[in-house]
Motif scaffolding. Structure first.
Motif, PDB file in Angstrom:
ATOM      1  N   TRP A 134       0.578   5.975  12.290  1.00  0.00           N
ATOM      2  CA  TRP A 134      -0.146   6.180  11.026  1.00  0.00           C
ATOM      3  C   TRP A 134      -0.001   4.945  10.141  1.00  0.00           C
ATOM      4  O   TRP A 134      -0.953   4.546   9.468  1.00  0.00           O
ATOM      5  CB  TRP A 134       0.348   7.433  10.306  1.00  0.00           C
ATOM      6  N   ASN A 135       1.195   4.331  10.148  1.00  0.00           N
ATOM      7  CA  ASN A 135       1.373   3.087   9.393  1.00  0.00           C
ATOM      8  C   ASN A 135       0.511   1.966   9.973  1.00  0.00           C
ATOM      9  O   ASN A 135      -0.064   1.161   9.233  1.00  0.00           O
ATOM     10  CB  ASN A 135       2.836   2.654   9.414  1.00  0.00           C
ATOM     11  N   MET A 136       0.435   1.930  11.304  1.00  0.00           N
ATOM     12  CA  MET A 136      -0.391   0.903  11.955  1.00  0.00           C
ATOM     13  C   MET A 136      -1.858   1.053  11.559  1.00  0.00           C
ATOM     14  O   MET A 136      -2.540   0.069  11.255  1.00  0.00           O
ATOM     15  CB  MET A 136      -0.259   1.008  13.479  1.00  0.00           C
ATOM     16  N   LEU A 137      -2.336   2.295  11.579  1.00  0.00           N
ATOM     17  CA  LEU A 137      -3.740   2.534  11.221  1.00  0.00           C
ATOM     18  C   LEU A 137      -3.997   2.289   9.740  1.00  0.00           C
ATOM     19  O   LEU A 137      -5.057   1.774   9.369  1.00  0.00           O
ATOM     20  CB  LEU A 137      -4.136   3.965  11.601  1.00  0.00           C
ATOM     21  N   LEU A 138      -3.051   2.632   8.887  1.00  0.00           N
ATOM     22  CA  LEU A 138      -3.202   2.342   7.459  1.00  0.00           C
ATOM     23  C   LEU A 138      -3.217   0.837   7.212  1.00  0.00           C
ATOM     24  O   LEU A 138      -4.025   0.331   6.430  1.00  0.00           O
ATOM     25  CB  LEU A 138      -2.071   2.998   6.657  1.00  0.00           C
ATOM     26  N   SER A 139      -2.331   0.119   7.891  1.00  0.00           N
ATOM     27  CA  SER A 139      -2.314  -1.340   7.766  1.00  0.00           C
ATOM     28  C   SER A 139      -3.650  -1.925   8.207  1.00  0.00           C
ATOM     29  O   SER A 139      -4.218  -2.799   7.543  1.00  0.00           O
ATOM     30  CB  SER A 139      -1.183  -1.921   8.613  1.00  0.00           C
ATOM     31  N   TRP A 140      -4.164  -1.421   9.342  1.00  0.00           N
ATOM     32  CA  TRP A 140      -5.466  -1.893   9.846  1.00  0.00           C
ATOM     33  C   TRP A 140      -6.572  -1.596   8.840  1.00  0.00           C
ATOM     34  O   TRP A 140      -7.419  -2.447   8.560  1.00  0.00           O
ATOM     35  CB  TRP A 140      -5.751  -1.201  11.182  1.00  0.00           C
ATOM     36  N   LEU A 141      -6.567  -0.378   8.271  1.00  0.00           N
ATOM     37  CA  LEU A 141      -7.589   0.000   7.285  1.00  0.00           C
ATOM     38  C   LEU A 141      -7.534  -0.913   6.066  1.00  0.00           C
ATOM     39  O   LEU A 141      -8.559  -1.425   5.614  1.00  0.00           O
ATOM     40  CB  LEU A 141      -7.378   1.456   6.861  1.00  0.00           C
ATOM     41  N   PHE A 142      -6.331  -1.129   5.523  1.00  0.00           N
ATOM     42  CA  PHE A 142      -6.203  -1.972   4.337  1.00  0.00           C
ATOM     43  C   PHE A 142      -6.636  -3.411   4.633  1.00  0.00           C
ATOM     44  O   PHE A 142      -7.237  -4.077   3.782  1.00  0.00           O
ATOM     45  CB  PHE A 142      -4.766  -1.950   3.816  1.00  0.00           C
ATOM     46  N   ALA A 143      -6.357  -3.878   5.846  1.00  0.00           N
ATOM     47  CA  ALA A 143      -6.790  -5.237   6.218  1.00  0.00           C
ATOM     48  C   ALA A 143      -8.314  -5.317   6.284  1.00  0.00           C
ATOM     49  O   ALA A 143      -8.902  -6.326   5.863  1.00  0.00           O
ATOM     50  CB  ALA A 143      -6.179  -5.632   7.562  1.00  0.00           C
ATOM     51  N   ILE A 203       2.729  -3.632   2.913  1.00  0.00           N
ATOM     52  CA  ILE A 203       3.662  -2.522   2.662  1.00  0.00           C
ATOM     53  C   ILE A 203       3.833  -1.691   3.935  1.00  0.00           C
ATOM     54  O   ILE A 203       4.952  -1.306   4.308  1.00  0.00           O
ATOM     55  CB  ILE A 203       3.152  -1.636   1.503  1.00  0.00           C
ATOM     56  N   GLN A 204       2.719  -1.414   4.622  1.00  0.00           N
ATOM     57  CA  GLN A 204       2.780  -0.634   5.864  1.00  0.00           C
ATOM     58  C   GLN A 204       3.519  -1.407   6.960  1.00  0.00           C
ATOM     59  O   GLN A 204       4.321  -0.835   7.704  1.00  0.00           O
ATOM     60  CB  GLN A 204       1.364  -0.281   6.334  1.00  0.00           C
ATOM     61  N   GLU A 205       3.249  -2.716   7.045  1.00  0.00           N
ATOM     62  CA  GLU A 205       3.893  -3.530   8.078  1.00  0.00           C
ATOM     63  C   GLU A 205       5.401  -3.639   7.828  1.00  0.00           C
ATOM     64  O   GLU A 205       6.199  -3.631   8.774  1.00  0.00           O
ATOM     65  CB  GLU A 205       3.265  -4.929   8.123  1.00  0.00           C
ATOM     66  N   LYS A 206       5.793  -3.722   6.565  1.00  0.00           N
ATOM     67  CA  LYS A 206       7.226  -3.759   6.236  1.00  0.00           C
ATOM     68  C   LYS A 206       7.905  -2.449   6.645  1.00  0.00           C
ATOM     69  O   LYS A 206       9.030  -2.455   7.159  1.00  0.00           O
ATOM     70  CB  LYS A 206       7.419  -3.998   4.737  1.00  0.00           C
ATOM     71  N   ALA A 207       7.219  -1.335   6.385  1.00  0.00           N
ATOM     72  CA  ALA A 207       7.774  -0.032   6.758  1.00  0.00           C
ATOM     73  C   ALA A 207       7.992   0.042   8.277  1.00  0.00           C
ATOM     74  O   ALA A 207       9.017   0.537   8.750  1.00  0.00           O
ATOM     75  CB  ALA A 207       6.843   1.086   6.305  1.00  0.00           C
ATOM     76  N   LEU A 208       7.028  -0.485   9.040  1.00  0.00           N
ATOM     77  CA  LEU A 208       7.159  -0.504  10.496  1.00  0.00           C
ATOM     78  C   LEU A 208       8.315  -1.392  10.932  1.00  0.00           C
ATOM     79  O   LEU A 208       9.094  -1.033  11.823  1.00  0.00           O
ATOM     80  CB  LEU A 208       5.854  -0.998  11.133  1.00  0.00           C
ATOM     81  N   TYR A 209       8.438  -2.553  10.293  1.00  0.00           N
ATOM     82  CA  TYR A 209       9.498  -3.504  10.666  1.00  0.00           C
ATOM     83  C   TYR A 209      10.879  -2.936  10.361  1.00  0.00           C
ATOM     84  O   TYR A 209      11.826  -3.114  11.132  1.00  0.00           O
ATOM     85  CB  TYR A 209       9.295  -4.829   9.924  1.00  0.00           C
TER      86      TYR A 209
END
Length: 602
Positions: free
Chosen positions: A231-240, A250-256
């Motif tokens: 879900w974080n990956m898809l949110l990051s993709w959407l925001f990009a 923010i999403q990528e940091k959460a994943l990291y």
């Protein structure tokens, strides 16, 4: 005996192969008749094919359709009922039968047969795929969804969420479409890239677009009820996609933070933000990499972009930053790109091209690959053009073309040859290079090549009558060399030239708009904002539907917004793009900035 058996096997194989080829040819012929509407001829072939392969639903489908198109509904009905009588488990036949009644406007009988097909899935879910597909082919979308859902209920290992999502998309029910796509990923993470590809058909770069909002809300709900990296990956993709790179980070940091193993996605995001001039988000990405990476190569690459950002934003501490980076990482093969960037900074911001030349020649001694040498020589050529040493620059550019044929660097070098020739006034040679580059595999180079090619061909002198193109090229060269005052003087000379004025440098000519746009950009560099606005207004006055109009409106809006702090005027010109130029590349930026100035909570 063995030889006899082998001979028999070969004869049977050849006969079977020949039969298959004949059937294939007959099918193609039947399909041709079918597409041409010659259903009677098609029936004759489909009947024979179906008699040989009664299990083939394609043959059956075509044959039934041909019967229906020729009003032979009773023939189709009898065929289907006989098949069901022979094998009642083939419940998908009820879909064919129901549609046969629907074609005769017998809605209730059709409905009864559709329901028989659906209900059969309780006992035999294996037919769920074929029944769902048949309903979809007949555009009976609600029944198709019911069939797929029923099949998944009867067999937990089956997954038709993808098909269901596509149907919801066809129905325009995007909320349920996204829910189905996300449920698909929930069952199998391997579908993530596929979902991005299909969701991208409905997602735009406008965060306020209805489907963007639905997708975001669906993901957020899922993230709350069932947290998952996807879900974080898809949110990051959407925001990009929406160019909200800060939110994507923010999403990528959460994943990291969950699995501190790979910074490549944050690196890609930082480069994307940089390319789209979101320097704040880009800087945050590369600072994060610099802080968290343990690899020297990653740190050098991240700091290269931090230096690029400092140059792009005209940070007063840029020189100090470069020196600190060279102190930290040294001048060696690993920092060649950093040395090239420093040379660019020295040339185009510090006006120190001689020092830049020394830096680049030193960098050549560190280079071991032909691509490193190529990037250094490309920048050396730029510096030499800046210094007015065109022939030396062309030698470097030509070397790159020869040594790195087919590469992106070679294409860049060819464009530099064309640009340098344009600056020199050698328009024929410039056009020859640009013609080749118009089909470049690198879109940015191709676009630049087309722009310059059109500027030359639209404005070059005819029958030795001056057109002003040489003066425009000279002004552009002076601008390239940061000689803005001299460039403006060249433009003033062009407008005051009696010879040119007599022959057409007047409103309505393409070169008139090009010259005024260059003049406006130069005036903005000199902080003469009102004079720049006056030049831009002349372009609009001459032709408010020209191909530069949206460029002009956006530049005016940005100047009023960022330089003159005139909110009302800025809103006026952003609004012109929104309402008058809906296909403009500036539309999304204009809408965002207009809403922000209006006080909307974006």
């Amino acid at each position: 005996m063995k030889h006899v058996l082998l001979s028999i096997f070969l004869v049977i194989s050849c006969f079977s192969f020949g039969q298959q080829k004949e059937d294939q040819n007959n099918f193609f012929l039947a399909e041709t008749y079918f597409r041409q509407g010659e259903y009677e001829k098609a029936i004759q072939i489909y009947q024979k094919l179906y008699e040989k392969s009664s299990f083939n639903t394609t043959y059956l489908n075509r044959l039934i359709t041909c019967y229906q198109e020729t009003d032979k509904f009773e023939v189709a009905e009898n065929l289907l009922k006989n098949k069901l009588k022979e094998n009642p488990t083939q419940s998908y036949l009820y879909v064919f039968l129901g549609y046969n009644f629907e074609k005769q406007h017998l809605k209730e009988i059709a409905k009864n047969n559709y329901e028989k097909a659906i209900n059969s899935l309780d006992a035999n879910g294996a037919y769920g795929g074929i029944i769902g597909r048949l309903f979809k082919d007949y555009n009976l979308l609600d029944y198709a969804i019911l069939a797929y859902e029923k099949a998944m209920e009867s067999n937990e290992n089956s997954n038709y969420n993808f098909q269901i999502a596509q149907i919801y998309g066809e129905k325009g029910d995007f909320k349920l479409m996204f829910e189905s796509y996300i449920n698909l990923v929930d069952k199998n993470e391997n579908y993530l890239n596929l979902i991005q590809r299909y969701a991208s058909k409905y997602i735009t770069d406008d965060a306020e677009n209805e489907t963007n909002i639905l997708f975001r809300k669906t993901l957020l709900r899922k993230a709350v009820t069932k947290p998952k990296d996807e879900w974080n990956m898809l949110l990051s993709w959407l925001f990009a996609q929406q160019k909200d790179y800060g939110k994507a980070l923010i999403q990528e940091k959460a994943l990291y933070q969950r699995s501190a193993s790979d910074l490549s996605d944050i690196f890609s995001l930082g480069k994307l933000a940089f390319d789209n001039k979101d320097y704040e988000a880009s800087e945050n990405c590369f600072n994060f990499i610099d802080k968290n990476s343990f690899l020297k190569e990653e740190k050098i690459e991240a700091n290269l972009y931090l230096a690029k950002i400092a140059v792009a934003t005209k940070n007063p501490n840029t020189e100090k930053l470069f020196q600190e980076l060279f102190k930290q990482f040294g001048k060696n093969q690993q920092t060649i790109d950093l040395q090239v960037e420093y040379a660019d900074f020295l040339t185009f911001q510090k006006n120190q091209p001689e020092k830049a030349t020394t830096i680049l020649k030193e960098a050549l001694t560190f280079s071991k690959s032909k691509f490193d040498k190529g990037s250094i020589k490309l920048k050396l050529g730029d510096v030499l053009v800046f210094r007015g040493q065109f022939n030396k620059a062309l030698i470097y550019f030509s070397q790159i073309q020869t040594q790195l044929k087919g590469s992106e660097l070679a294409q860049q070098a060819r464009f530099k040859v064309a640009q340098t020739s344009y600056f020199k006034g050698d328009f024929d040679w410039a056009k020859a290079q640009l013609k080749i580059l118009k089909s470049s595999t690198t879109q940015l180079i191709a676009n630049d090549a087309v722009d310059l090619f059109l500027r030359i061909t639209d404005n070059e002198p005819v029958d030795s009558i001056p057109s002003g193109l040489k003066q425009l090229a000279k002004a552009e060269l002076l601008s390239y060399q940061n000689k803005n005052k001299e460039a403006l003087q060249e433009i003033d000379n062009l407008f005051s030239s009696k010879e040119i004025l007599i022959n057409g440098l007047v409103p309505g000519e393409i070169i008139y708009d090009d010259v005024l746009l260059l003049q406006a950009k130069l005036l903005i560099k000199q902080e003469k904002y009102l004079e720049a606005i006056a030049s831009l207004e002349k372009i609009i006055a001459a032709d408010n539907q020209g191909f530069l109009t949206d460029d002009v409106y956006f530049l005016m809006a940005e100047t009023y917004n960022k330089k003159l702090n005139d909110t009302e005027k800025a809103k006026e010109y952003y609004q012109k793009i929104i309402f008058d130029h809906p296909s403009s590349i500036y539309l999304v930026d204009a809408r965002k900035k207009y809403r922000k100035l209006r006080g909307d909570d974006i």
